[in-house]
Design an enzyme around this catalytic site. Structure first.
Site, PDB file in Angstrom:
ATOM      1  N   GLY A  38      26.029  75.034 -55.872  1.00 48.31           N
ATOM      2  CA  GLY A  38      26.943  75.641 -56.844  1.00 48.31           C
ATOM      3  C   GLY A  38      26.387  75.858 -58.231  1.00 48.31           C
ATOM      4  N   ASP A  93      28.045  72.433 -61.141  1.00 47.40           N
ATOM      5  CA  ASP A  93      28.952  73.536 -61.455  1.00 47.40           C
ATOM      6  C   ASP A  93      30.290  73.054 -62.003  1.00 47.40           C
ATOM      7  OD1 ASP A  93      29.690  72.406 -59.031  1.00 47.40           O
ATOM      8  OD2 ASP A  93      29.676  74.266 -57.882  1.00 47.40           O
ATOM      9  N   ASP A  96      35.230  67.702 -60.611  1.00 45.54           N
ATOM     10  CA  ASP A  96      36.574  67.736 -60.041  1.00 45.54           C
ATOM     11  C   ASP A  96      37.060  66.290 -59.937  1.00 45.54           C
ATOM     12  OD1 ASP A  96      38.861  68.707 -58.764  1.00 45.54           O
ATOM     13  OD2 ASP A  96      37.917  68.817 -56.810  1.00 45.54           O
ATOM     14  N   THR A  97      36.871  65.619 -58.811  1.00 43.89           N
ATOM     15  CA  THR A  97      37.235  64.200 -58.733  1.00 43.89           C
ATOM     16  C   THR A  97      36.186  63.321 -59.418  1.00 43.89           C
ATOM     17  OG1 THR A  97      36.069  63.842 -56.656  1.00 43.89           O
ATOM     18  CG2 THR A  97      38.364  64.579 -56.510  1.00 43.89           C
ATOM     19  N   GLY A  98      34.950  63.819 -59.499  1.00 45.76           N
ATOM     20  CA  GLY A  98      33.858  63.066 -60.118  1.00 45.76           C
ATOM     21  C   GLY A  98      32.957  62.356 -59.121  1.00 45.76           C
ATOM     22  N   THR A 100      30.950  63.495 -56.765  1.00 44.01           N
ATOM     23  CA  THR A 100      29.614  64.066 -56.587  1.00 44.01           C
ATOM     24  C   THR A 100      28.692  63.646 -57.724  1.00 44.01           C
ATOM     25  OG1 THR A 100      30.576  65.979 -55.479  1.00 44.01           O
ATOM     26  CG2 THR A 100      28.329  66.237 -56.295  1.00 44.01           C
ATOM     27  N   LEU A 101      29.135  63.880 -58.951  1.00 43.25           N
ATOM     28  CA  LEU A 101      28.284  63.573 -60.099  1.00 43.25           C
ATOM     29  C   LEU A 101      27.998  62.075 -60.186  1.00 43.25           C
ATOM     30  CD1 LEU A 101      26.949  65.458 -61.972  1.00 43.25           C
ATOM     31  CD2 LEU A 101      28.853  65.262 -63.551  1.00 43.25           C
ATOM     32  N   LYS A 124      37.548  70.082 -64.529  1.00 46.94           N
ATOM     33  CA  LYS A 124      38.918  70.361 -64.080  1.00 46.94           C
ATOM     34  C   LYS A 124      39.853  69.231 -64.496  1.00 46.94           C
ATOM     35  CE  LYS A 124      39.160  72.395 -59.839  1.00 46.94           C
ATOM     36  NZ  LYS A 124      39.488  72.484 -58.399  1.00 46.94           N
ATOM     37  N   ASP A 152      31.995  78.507 -54.693  1.00 47.86           N
ATOM     38  CA  ASP A 152      32.350  79.223 -53.469  1.00 47.86           C
ATOM     39  C   ASP A 152      33.689  78.795 -52.905  1.00 47.86           C
ATOM     40  OD1 ASP A 152      31.345  76.598 -52.604  1.00 47.86           O
ATOM     41  OD2 ASP A 152      31.580  77.429 -50.585  1.00 47.86           O
TER      42      ASP A 152
END
Ligand code: IMP
Ligand code: MG
Length: 178
Positions: A38, A93, A96-98, A100-101, A124, A152
């Site tokens: 992303g 990118d 969101d919930t956090g 991944t990062l 977000k 995506d």
């Protein structure tokens, strides 16, 4: 499709992020870690505005299983360069919930980077599920599913030059095409 952030607005937000990153790191070398897929377009635009010596690495993260809900996170870190003693900047990118990062950050921290910071194009609102402070944010957005400029839905729309919100008509047209 409803345009949420236009091409011009995107470039302004990215220039502002680049100025902040340049201000923080000065001439110190930086290893930018692109969270694929992303953030590929963001990274391409962002690093061309960075003024320090930049190395580029990538990790591959995927958590969405063809839908707008979160699945289990898969992380492929086999493409990373040597991070020992470097200043690492993880670029994704969207926050969101956090999860991944947070997972990428934990992994990179264990690889011996001297500092680990993060930058996202979009943050977000109202979705964060864990304590995590993002260092550089392009835009704060409401809790809507967005596509374009790398983001995506079921693998498509990444090539849109703007960030848009999918509308029900878009999804119906998509189903007809499949
Ligand atoms: P998190 O782990 O919940 O923070 O989710 C981050 C990842 O989910 C991002 O890197 C995106 O790939 C994906 N994602 C989250 N929200 C959206 C969205 O609105 N549109 C497209 N992808 C999203
Ligand atoms: Mg992603």
């Amino acid at each position: 499709m409803k345009v949420l952030i236009s091409e011009d607005e995107l470039q302004q937000g990215i220039s502002k992020m680049a100025t902040e990153i340049n201000g923080q790191f000065g001439e110190q070398p930086l290893t930018v870690i692109c969270v694929m897929t992303g953030s590929i377009i963001l990274v391409a635009d962002l690093i061309r505005q960075l003024t320090m010596p930049v190395k580029l690495g990538s990790v591959h993260a995927s958590s969405y299983r063809g839908d707008t809900s979160r699945g289990e996170l898969e992380l492929d870190t086999s493409m990373l360069p040597d991070l020992n003693g470097t200043n690492a900047l993880i670029v994704d990118d969207i926050f969101d919930t956090g999860h991944t990062l947070n997972a990428v950050h934990n992994h990179i921290s264990r690889l011996g980077a001297a500092t680990v910071q993060s930058a996202v194009l979009l943050y977000k609102h109202g979705r964060q599920e864990l304590e995590f402070d993002v260092d550089f944010v392009g835009f704060e957005i409401p809790d809507e599913f967005v596509v374009g400029y790398g983001l995506d839905y079921q693998g498509i729309y990444r090539n849109l030059p703007y960030v848009g919100v999918l509308e029900s008509g878009d999804l119906a047209a998509e189903q007809e095409n499949n």
